[in-house]
Design a protein around this motif. Structure first.
Motif: not given
Ligand SMILES: Cc1cc2nc3c(=O)[nH]c(=O)nc-3n(C[C@H](O)[C@H](O)[C@H](O)COP(=O)(O)OP(=O)(O)OC[C@H]3O[C@@H](n4cnc5c(N)ncnc54)[C@H](O)[C@@H]3O)c2cc1C
Ligand code: SF4
Lengths: 115, 858
Positions: A12-17, A19, A33, A35, A59, B521-523, B527, B548-549, B556, B811, B813
């Motif tokens: 349910a968790l999108v990597p690098d985003r 929740a 994360l 990586d 992130v 990893r960027g910032c 991004r 999306a990230t 988003h 809102s 998870v």
């Protein structure tokens, strides 16, 4: 006394985003994360703006440490320690996490504690 | 704790603002409570830029600073509050029908505009030119008279100096036939000599302004309606005049000081010493009201220096004001005029070097010492581009042949390193070359923004910025520092280079790009930049897969984050045209979800207070009714504002609304380095404020005039004319290329105005790219825009159709539809808004409190 509380499936968790999650009345921001594959849990409350928004921050990394930036005014926080990297006096609470059986679990105080 | 002392400041003008700013910067607000009294209703604003008000700008844009200054504890601004007397015994001033104590008092009351003793000078239709209220009334008067009289308004400006020419420019811009009347034998007698005045006159007459020199105004006559209609001169001649502006000079506002018995100068002004202290040691005088070192100083630069002196003195320092540089550079009616140093060759034995080209309308003069080595001063009319480089050289050897400085092609500026450390580079803020070098060596500033912030150089009139940049770069090169253009710690290239990398490669994801061309990893900087580039090049939906990230929360969830963590929603309303049925839908949605509604400056409706989990439901209703995303959240096209134009307006000469709608539909969703705003006006009256936009279009009898590089906000800029009388087809192609070239080459968060400045060759070079294909990329730019237009899809409709994408609107998870329990609202004027901390405390405690009225003072 602490205990592990189940929150959601890892998928349910999108990597690098982030929740947000409600854990015992406390609003927690979870980050998975891409990586390291690790999940980190910090306060969802942004200590600067006092709004519950940290899970919606971006992130990133600073000198190798994984970070999240508040979406409100862009202060960065170390995801491992919760320390704000732009203001030494401010930090987020962090919670230990683990993944078991494909579920994300967060360690909380068995009694009140979290607030 | 020691008791804080009280500082009272009378006058809330430009110099008072600088004083408070300087105090706060030095932390003096810890020891002092600062109270500022101004009789104008606005917080301090940029009087120097007053004329820009006529381009239909919001007076808010003129305000100095960001307003935070007045919200600090210990700093208080009383607006609309005249100080009526000073009681020096009791150390009190009287204002707001009460008294205020002070330990120290600062007089910063500025000047009055004077009106000469001409019969009829108080008739309706006679104005002065000093405050925002003056110019607002003047503007309203001209537009109103024009409508009533049904013809062009006849305007007369008394005074052909700096202010008079500004006023004449303003009247001309409002569409009036304007005459300037000057008592002396030539225009701007205080700044330029007779030959310079002659050159100025020729240029100004070419612009359609009538000039009468050696003329005294004797009388003004009213028509039957009691309003001014005729002006009579001492020689008996008469001209029609429906509006008259007096710009004959200013007088210090020293009446308070006079009544309080302070010592005054012979021709006015409060006498003060080099510490700015008046004849009462508890009272300072600064700005235009102060008479120091034998004179009053009618420019803002010296006033700012005085403000700094007083801030320093209040902290126990010993700074002094010993006079200042009175050089000026102005653009009047589009004509450059500059005068600096000993412009009138008053020095014994000085030599003058003159270059004049009457056909080109250029007159330039340098005043040199008797051995023709040292520059003493000069004046430049028609082309003042050499001013920035010449002014700091006053009092120094010019080195090479001085005439070389005057020839258009010979304006080789001194190389950054040859300017001595004590040369004054920014005269508004008194910053020397050495200070700028110090910003690099001692304060680690490595870009122009940092140098400006650190030294204040270039932050007032801006004419020195190019020189500041050159000094900074030369110093950095000397220190062995590379002028860093890296985007952030993860990418060592600029946004433009990154754009090219993505353009020419097959790369379509962030991870691929950072693997091959970056590190880490960027910032939160790189991004969103990459997301924007991928978006501009049509490489995927903003919410697709890994994209999306990369997105800020706004992009988003396709809404705008507000202070309490909820969002605002803005449906697109192309060209600001909306049907009654559409309005009803928006109103109903707002009512059903309890959203606060407000009309935006971009002619659409903003709905506030939507919780993240409500966004899909809200949008479903809007999309079903035919609305689509307004992209208010994106660095992308926002709106194309328009006036109603020919279809309704009796002045319109083209159909501005239809063009605006077509353009908005064409460029909607275009991702760009910063937000983009466009506007279309149906005639030269410019009701759509197009010149305040990145791309502004103003209708002419023959087609469209195109302006580029304008913006409002923090550093407002006026768009510059890019091309005239284009057909609609030519116009659209020009905008296509202009926008794509900008999207492709600008830096992150660089708006079109600074981008144009950063391009080598400036606006002319961009014009060549757009119209002459000087880089051979026009076909590419056209193709890129065509691709954008063809692949556009509404992001919200696409999202609603995709179950997976909808998941992100949960809102929590583990409780996807539970609202954030911490949100608290109060009602104000029939709608709700987030509670402030105080209200929250009470509301959460359970009591009810009255909603506070907005305070009168800021
Ligand atoms: C159109 C125009 C163009 C200009 N262009 C330039 C330029 O290009 N370069 C340049 O250097 N200068 C220019 N100037 C001059 C510059 O604006 C002034 O030098 C500068 O504003 C002076 O600042 P100040 O704070 O002393 O006075 P002001 O800015 O005039 O402020 C004084 C304030 O005090 C208020 N006040 C007065 N008495 C009282 C009282 N008793 N109680 C309460 N409030 C009071 C007044 O209402 C006013 O708001 C221009 C001026 C004008 C009008
Ligand atoms: S700009 Fe538009 S609304 Fe204003 S007068 Fe011209 S056509 Fe009419």
């Amino acid at each position: 006394m602490t205990e592990w509380q189940r929150v959601c499936e890892l998928d349910a968790l999108v990597p690098d985003r982030g929740a947000a999650a409600l854990i015992g009345g406390h609003q927690v921001a979870l980050f998975r994360l891409s990586d390291s594959g690790e999940v980190h849990a910090v306060d969802h409350l942004d200590p600067f703006s006092h709004a519950n928004v940290m899970a919606r921050g971006l992130v990133g990394s600073r000198k190798g440490t994984p970070t999240v930036a508040s979406p409100m005014h862009k202060q960065s926080f170390d995801l491992l320690t919760g320390q704000c990297l732009d203001d030494p006096e401010v930090s987020l609470q962090v919670w230990p996490t683990r993944v078991s059986d494909g579920w994300v679990e967060v360690q909380v105080e068995a009694r009140s504690g979290a607030a | 704790m020691t008791q804080k002392k009280k500082l009272a400041v009378v006058g809330a003008g430009m110099v008072a603002h600088r004083l408070v700013e300087a105090m706060v910067e030095r932390g003096a607000d810890e020891a002092w409570d600062i109270e500022v009294f101004g009789d104008e209703t606005r917080p301090p604003y940029d009087r120097v830029a007053l004329t820009s008000f006529f381009s239909d700008r919001d007076p808010e844009d003129l305000l100095l600073g960001d307003g935070e200054l007045w919200k600090r504890p210990g700093v208080r601004l009383y607006r609309g509050s005249i100080v009526s007397s000073i009681d020096r015994e009791a150390k009190q001033i009287r204002a707001r029908n009460t008294t205020f104590d002070y330990d120290r008092l600062v007089l910063a009351t500025g000047s009055y505009a004077t009106v000469p003793p001409v019969e009829g000078s108080d008739l309706p239709g006679c104005f002065v030119y000093r405050t925002v209220d003056d110019v607002a009334e003047l503007r309203a008067w001209v537009l109103d008279r024009e409508a009533v009289l049904g013809r062009k308004v006849k305007g007369a400006v008394v005074g052909g100096g700096l202010l008079g020419l500004e006023a004449a420019g303003a009247l001309t811009a409002l569409g009036a036939d304007t005459t300037v009347i000057e008592f002396a034998d030539w225009l701007m007698p205080l700044q330029v000599d007779q030959a310079g005045g002659g050159a100025l006159r020729r240029i100004i007459e070419q612009l359609g302004v009538t000039v009468r020199t050696s003329t005294a105004t004797s009388k003004l006559r009213a028509g039957r309606d009691g309003k001014v209609t005729r002006m009579q001169f001492a020689d008996g001649d008469k001209i029609p005049a429906d509006v008259v502006v007096f710009a004959t000079g200013v007088r210090p506002r020293d009446e308070l000081a006079r009544e309080a018995g302070l010592e005054l100068g012979e021709r006015g002004g409060v006498i003060a010493d080099e510490a700015c202290t008046t004849s009462d040691d508890s009272i300072f005088a600064i700005g235009e009201v102060a008479h120091i070192a034998g004179r009053v100083w009618g420019l803002v630069g010296p006033g700012y220096s005085m403000a700094e002196v007083v801030a320093d003195r209040l902290l126990g320092g010993d700074a002094t004001f010993e006079g200042a540089d009175l050089s000026t550079k102005l653009k009047l009616l589009g004509v450059d005029v500059a005068s600096f140093g000993d412009a009138f060759a008053a020095t014994n034995g000085s030599l003058e070097v003159v270059y004049a080209d009457p056909t080109a309308g250029v007159y330039k003069k340098l005043v040199m010492s008797d051995d023709a080595q040292t520059l003493l001063g000069g004046m430049l009319v028609g082309d003042a581009s050499a001013y920035t480089n010449l002014r700091p050289m006053v009092g120094r050897a010019l080195g090479s042949d001085p005439t070389a400085w005057l020839l258009p092609e010979g304006m080789e500026p001194p190389s950054g390193s040859s300017l001595p450390d004590d040369a004054n580079v920014c005269s508004c803020n008194n910053v020397t070359a050495g200070t700028i070098r110090g910003a690099v060596t001692d304060h680690q500033c490595t870009d122009i923004a940092a140098v400006k912030q650190c030294t204040k150089a270039g932050t007032s009139c801006g004419s020195c910025v190019s020189l500041v940049k050159k000094l900074m770069e030369t110093q950095m090169a000397e220190e062995g520092l590379e002028v860093s253009t890296a985007l952030c710690e993860h990418f060592s290239v600029t946004r433009a280079q990154l754009f090219d990398i993505v353009w020419v490669s097959e790369i379509s994801t962030f991870s691929e790009l950072i693997d091959k061309h970056g590190t880490g990893r960027g910032c939160d900087i790189c991004r969103p930049v990459v997301a924007s580039i991928l978006g501009s090049l049509g490489k995927g939906h903003v919410l697709e897969g890994e994209n999306a990230t990369l997105q800020d929360t706004n992009d988003h969830v396709m809404a705008n984050l507000q202070k309490d963590g909820t969002y605002s929603v803005v449906p697109r309303i192309p060209g600001g045209e909306v049907t009654p049925a559409g309005l009803i839908v928006i109103g109903q949605v707002a009512a059903d979800f309890g959203l606060y509604t407000k009309i935006t400056g971009g002619q659409r409706i903003d709905l506030f207070g939507a919780r993240i989990e409500q966004l899909p439901e809200i949008w479903k209703r809007l999309v079903d009714a035919g609305f689509e995303s307004g992209h208010a959240y994106g660095k992308s096209l926002r709106t194309v504002k328009s006036c109603v134009g020919q279809s309704w307006c009796r002045y319109g000469v083209q159909d501005s609304t239809t063009l605006a709608i077509d353009l908005e539909l064409r460029y909607r969703g275009l991702r760009s380095p910063h937000k983009l705003k466009l506007a279309v006006s149906g005639c030269a009256r410019e009701c759509a404020e197009a010149r305040g936009k990145d791309v502004g279009i103003i209708a002419t009898d023959k087609g469209w005039n195109l302006y580029v590089g304008g913006n409002g906000g923090f550093t407002p800029r006026h768009a510059q004319l890019f091309a005239e009388d284009l057909s609609t087809e030519e116009l659209v192609q020009a905008i296509d290329r202009f926008l794509m070239y900008y999207v492709r080459t600008a830096d992150r968060l660089q708006r079109t105005a600074p981008w144009l400045e950063s391009i080598e060759g400036g606006i002319d070079a961009v014009r060549a790219v757009v119209f002459d294909d000087s880089l051979g990329i026009a076909a590419d730019l056209d193709a890129a825009m065509a691709a954008h237009v063809n692949t556009y899809e509404d992001e919200w409709a696409a999202t609603l159709a995709d179950e997976k994408k909808l998941l992100r609107f949960a809102s929590f998870v583990n409780a996807p539809e539970t609202p954030d329990p911490d949100l608290v609202y109060v009602e104000e004027r029939g709608q709700r808004r987030p509670a402030d901390d105080e209200e929250r405390a009470v509301l959460i405690a359970g009591a009810t409190i009255p909603v506070r009225d907005a305070e009168v003072t800021v």
